[in-house]
Design a protein around this motif. Structure first.
Motif, PDB file in Angstrom:
ATOM      1  N   THR A 152       0.819  -1.280   0.068  1.00 51.36           N
ATOM      2  CA  THR A 152       0.021  -0.100  -0.057  1.00 51.36           C
ATOM      3  C   THR A 152       0.955   0.958   0.047  1.00 51.36           C
ATOM      4  O   THR A 152       0.701   2.288  -0.584  1.00 51.36           O
ATOM      5  CB  THR A 152      -1.047   0.041   1.331  1.00 51.36           C
ATOM      6  N   GLU A 153       2.011   1.224   0.860  1.00 55.35           N
ATOM      7  CA  GLU A 153       2.848   2.467   0.913  1.00 55.35           C
ATOM      8  C   GLU A 153       3.480   2.712  -0.214  1.00 55.35           C
ATOM      9  O   GLU A 153       3.949   3.715  -0.854  1.00 55.35           O
ATOM     10  CB  GLU A 153       3.910   2.267   1.834  1.00 55.35           C
ATOM     11  N   LYS A 154       3.861   1.505  -1.223  1.00 55.91           N
ATOM     12  CA  LYS A 154       4.573   1.557  -2.440  1.00 55.91           C
ATOM     13  C   LYS A 154       3.362   1.784  -3.489  1.00 55.91           C
ATOM     14  O   LYS A 154       3.745   2.078  -4.717  1.00 55.91           O
ATOM     15  CB  LYS A 154       5.251   0.244  -2.907  1.00 55.91           C
ATOM     16  N   GLY A 155       2.173   2.201  -3.300  1.00 53.01           N
ATOM     17  CA  GLY A 155       1.360   2.405  -4.168  1.00 53.01           C
ATOM     18  C   GLY A 155       0.477   1.262  -5.234  1.00 53.01           C
ATOM     19  O   GLY A 155       0.203   1.473  -6.234  1.00 53.01           O
ATOM     20  N   PHE A 156       0.854  -0.025  -4.650  1.00 58.01           N
ATOM     21  CA  PHE A 156       0.276  -0.946  -5.297  1.00 58.01           C
ATOM     22  C   PHE A 156      -1.157  -0.931  -5.408  1.00 58.01           C
ATOM     23  O   PHE A 156      -1.788  -1.471  -6.531  1.00 58.01           O
ATOM     24  CB  PHE A 156       0.691  -2.451  -4.535  1.00 58.01           C
ATOM     25  N   ASN A 171      -9.732  -6.310  -4.777  1.00 54.31           N
ATOM     26  CA  ASN A 171      -9.816  -7.718  -4.371  1.00 54.31           C
ATOM     27  C   ASN A 171      -8.890  -8.637  -5.344  1.00 54.31           C
ATOM     28  O   ASN A 171      -8.274  -9.610  -4.565  1.00 54.31           O
ATOM     29  CB  ASN A 171     -11.076  -8.401  -4.331  1.00 54.31           C
ATOM     30  N   ASP A 172      -8.768  -8.310  -6.454  1.00 52.46           N
ATOM     31  CA  ASP A 172      -8.017  -8.866  -7.129  1.00 52.46           C
ATOM     32  C   ASP A 172      -6.648  -8.897  -7.030  1.00 52.46           C
ATOM     33  O   ASP A 172      -5.837  -9.559  -7.086  1.00 52.46           O
ATOM     34  CB  ASP A 172      -8.419  -8.604  -8.869  1.00 52.46           C
ATOM     35  N   ARG A 173      -6.188  -7.696  -6.653  1.00 50.62           N
ATOM     36  CA  ARG A 173      -4.847  -7.296  -6.377  1.00 50.62           C
ATOM     37  C   ARG A 173      -4.689  -7.787  -5.241  1.00 50.62           C
ATOM     38  O   ARG A 173      -3.283  -8.049  -4.761  1.00 50.62           O
ATOM     39  CB  ARG A 173      -4.735  -5.978  -6.249  1.00 50.62           C
ATOM     40  N   VAL A 174      -5.718  -7.998  -4.391  1.00 49.88           N
ATOM     41  CA  VAL A 174      -4.980  -8.532  -2.799  1.00 49.88           C
ATOM     42  C   VAL A 174      -4.809 -10.127  -2.921  1.00 49.88           C
ATOM     43  O   VAL A 174      -3.563 -10.469  -2.423  1.00 49.88           O
ATOM     44  CB  VAL A 174      -6.494  -8.607  -1.916  1.00 49.88           C
ATOM     45  N   GLU A 175      -5.553 -10.737  -3.695  1.00 51.10           N
ATOM     46  CA  GLU A 175      -5.239 -12.052  -4.069  1.00 51.10           C
ATOM     47  C   GLU A 175      -3.992 -12.485  -4.832  1.00 51.10           C
ATOM     48  O   GLU A 175      -3.275 -13.428  -4.686  1.00 51.10           O
ATOM     49  CB  GLU A 175      -6.351 -12.511  -4.894  1.00 51.10           C
ATOM     50  N   LYS A 176      -3.554 -11.429  -5.756  1.00 50.19           N
ATOM     51  CA  LYS A 176      -2.316 -11.349  -6.617  1.00 50.19           C
ATOM     52  C   LYS A 176      -1.068 -11.381  -5.445  1.00 50.19           C
ATOM     53  O   LYS A 176      -0.038 -11.940  -5.692  1.00 50.19           O
ATOM     54  CB  LYS A 176      -2.376 -10.344  -7.560  1.00 50.19           C
TER      55      LYS A 176
END
Length: 328
Positions: free
Chosen positions: A116-120, A132-137
Motif C-alpha cells: 500500500t505504501e508503495k502504491g500497489f 480484491n483481485d490485487r489482494v489475491e495477487k
C-alpha cells in the motif's frame, strides 16, 4: 483466534493434562502425552507456563462447563441457551487456524501494508473487484516467495544434518549436537533431526536429553519408529526398563521385521522381569542366575540403584546394532 477460542484450547490442554496425570485404565498415557505436546506446539501454549495461565485459564474445569452446557441444551426454552448457541454460531463462522496459517496471515498483513505504501493499490477502492483481485495477487506472490525461502531453509537444514552426521562419525559429539540444533532451528518439523541429536546425547550418556528429543521426534512424526527405538535405548540405559519395553514395543509395531528392535525388546523385557523379581524378593539377585548377574551370561552387572553397566551392555549384539544404526 478469538479470546474465547484461545481459552477453549487452553482448557482442553489442561483437561487432557489432568487425565494424563491420573492415568485411568484403558488410556494410552504416552500417546496422550504426545497429543498434548502436538496441541501445545500447534497453538503455542503451555499449561505449566504461569503467563499462559494468567492469560488463558478460566475459573471452572472444562468438565464442569461441559456438564452445564449439556444441562442447558436439554432446556430449549432457557434464555441463556439461546445466547450460547449464538456464540457457537459465531465461533463456527471464525474457524481456528493452524499456527502456520496464523504466521502467514501476520506476514501477509505486513506485506499488504508495504504494498500500500508503495502504491500497489493506487486507483482502486477497498472492497472493489479490482482491489480484491490485487489482494489475491499479492497473496499468491507472497506464498510463492515463502515457498522459495522455505525450500532454501530445508536444503540448508539438510546440510547441517549431514555435517552433524559426519562429526558424529568422527566422535566430535558436542559439535555434532550443535549442527543438529542448527538444523532444527531451520526446520523444527523434521523428526530425523531430533532423533539424530538424541543419538548424540545418548553417546554422551545424557539420556534424559535423548528422551526429550525422542519425544519431540514422535510429536512431529508419530510413525517414526527409529525415534521410539532410540527412546527405548535411553530409558534402558537409565534402568527404566518398563518404559524401555513400552518404547520398543511401539518401535516394533512400526518396524516389525527389524531384528535389532526385536532383540532389544527381549533384553528390556528380561531386565524388567529381573528388576521386578529383585524388588519383590528383596534379595538383590536376578531370577535367572542367582548371583546378581544380568540375563546375558554375567557380562552386564547392575550398579546400585538399578542403573545398568553400559560396558557390559555394549557387548550385546542388539545394543551394538542400535548404536550402529544411530544416524538417519
Amino acid at each position: 483466534m478469538s479470546e474465547i477460542q484461545q481459552k477453549l484450547v487452553f482448557s482442553i490442554l489442561q483437561h487432557l493434562t489432568e487425565v494424563s496425570a491420573k492415568a485411568p485404565e484403558g488410556v494410552d498415557v504416552e500417546s496422550l502425552e504426545v497429543a498434548i505436546q502436538c496441541l501445545g506446539q500447534a497453538f503455542s501454549m503451555d499449561v505449566a507456563d504461569e503467563e499462559h495461565k494468567k492469560q488463558y485459564a478460566i475459573g471452572s474445569p472444562l468438565e464442569h462447563i461441559f456438564k452445564y452446557g449439556l444441562a442447558l441444551d436439554a432446556s430449549e426454552d432457557s434464555p441463556i441457551s439461546g445466547l450460547i448457541k449464538k456464540a457457537l454460531d459465531t465461533a463456527e463462522k471464525n474457524p481456528i487456524k493452524s499456527r502456520e496459517e496464523q504466521i502467514f496471515e501476520e506476514k501477509f498483513q505486513k506485506y499488504l501494508t508495504t504494498l500500500t505504501e508503495k502504491g500497489f493499490f493506487t486507483g482502486t477502492e477497498p472492497g472493489s473487484q479490482e482491489y480484491n483481485d490485487r489482494v489475491e495477487k499479492a497473496r499468491s506472490r507472497l506464498k510463492e516467495e515463502e515457498e522459495k525461502a522455505n525450500k532454501v531453509r530445508m536444503e540448508k537444514a539438510e546440510e547441517k544434518k549431514a555435517e552433524g552426521n559426519a562429526l558424529l562419525r568422527e566422535n566430535k559429539t558436542d559439535e555434532a549436537i550443535e549442527k543438529y540444533t542448527e538444523a532444527i532451528e531451520l526446520n523444527p518439523y523434521n523428526a530425523i533431526y531430533y532423533a539424530n541429536r538424541a543419538a548424540a546425547y545418548t553417546s554422551l550418556r545424557r539420556h534424559d536429553k535423548a528422551i526429550e528429543d525422542c519425544k519431540r521426534a514422535v510429536t512431529v512424526d508419530p510413525k517414526y519408529g527409529k525415534a521410539f527405538s532410540r527412546m527405548g535405548l535411553a530409558y534402558f540405559s537409565l534402568g527404566r526398563y518398563h518404559e524401555a519395553v513400552h518404547a520398543y514395543e511401539r518401535a516394533k509395531e512400526l518396524d516389525p521385521d527389524n531384528q535389532s528392535i526385536l532383540q532389544s525388546l527381549e533384553i528390556a523385557k528380561k531386565k524388567h522381569a529381573d528388576k521386578v523379581a529383585e524388588e519383590g524378593g528383596g534379595h538383590g539377585h536376578s531370577h535367572d542366575a542367582g548371583h546378581g548377574h544380568s540375563h546375558d551370561g554375567g557380562h552386564g552387572h547392575s550398579h546400585a540403584g538399578g542403573t545398568p553397566d553400559l560396558s557390559g551392555l555394549m557387548n550385546n549384539p542388539g545394543i551394538q546394532n542400535m548404536v550402529n544404526s544411530f544416524q538417519s
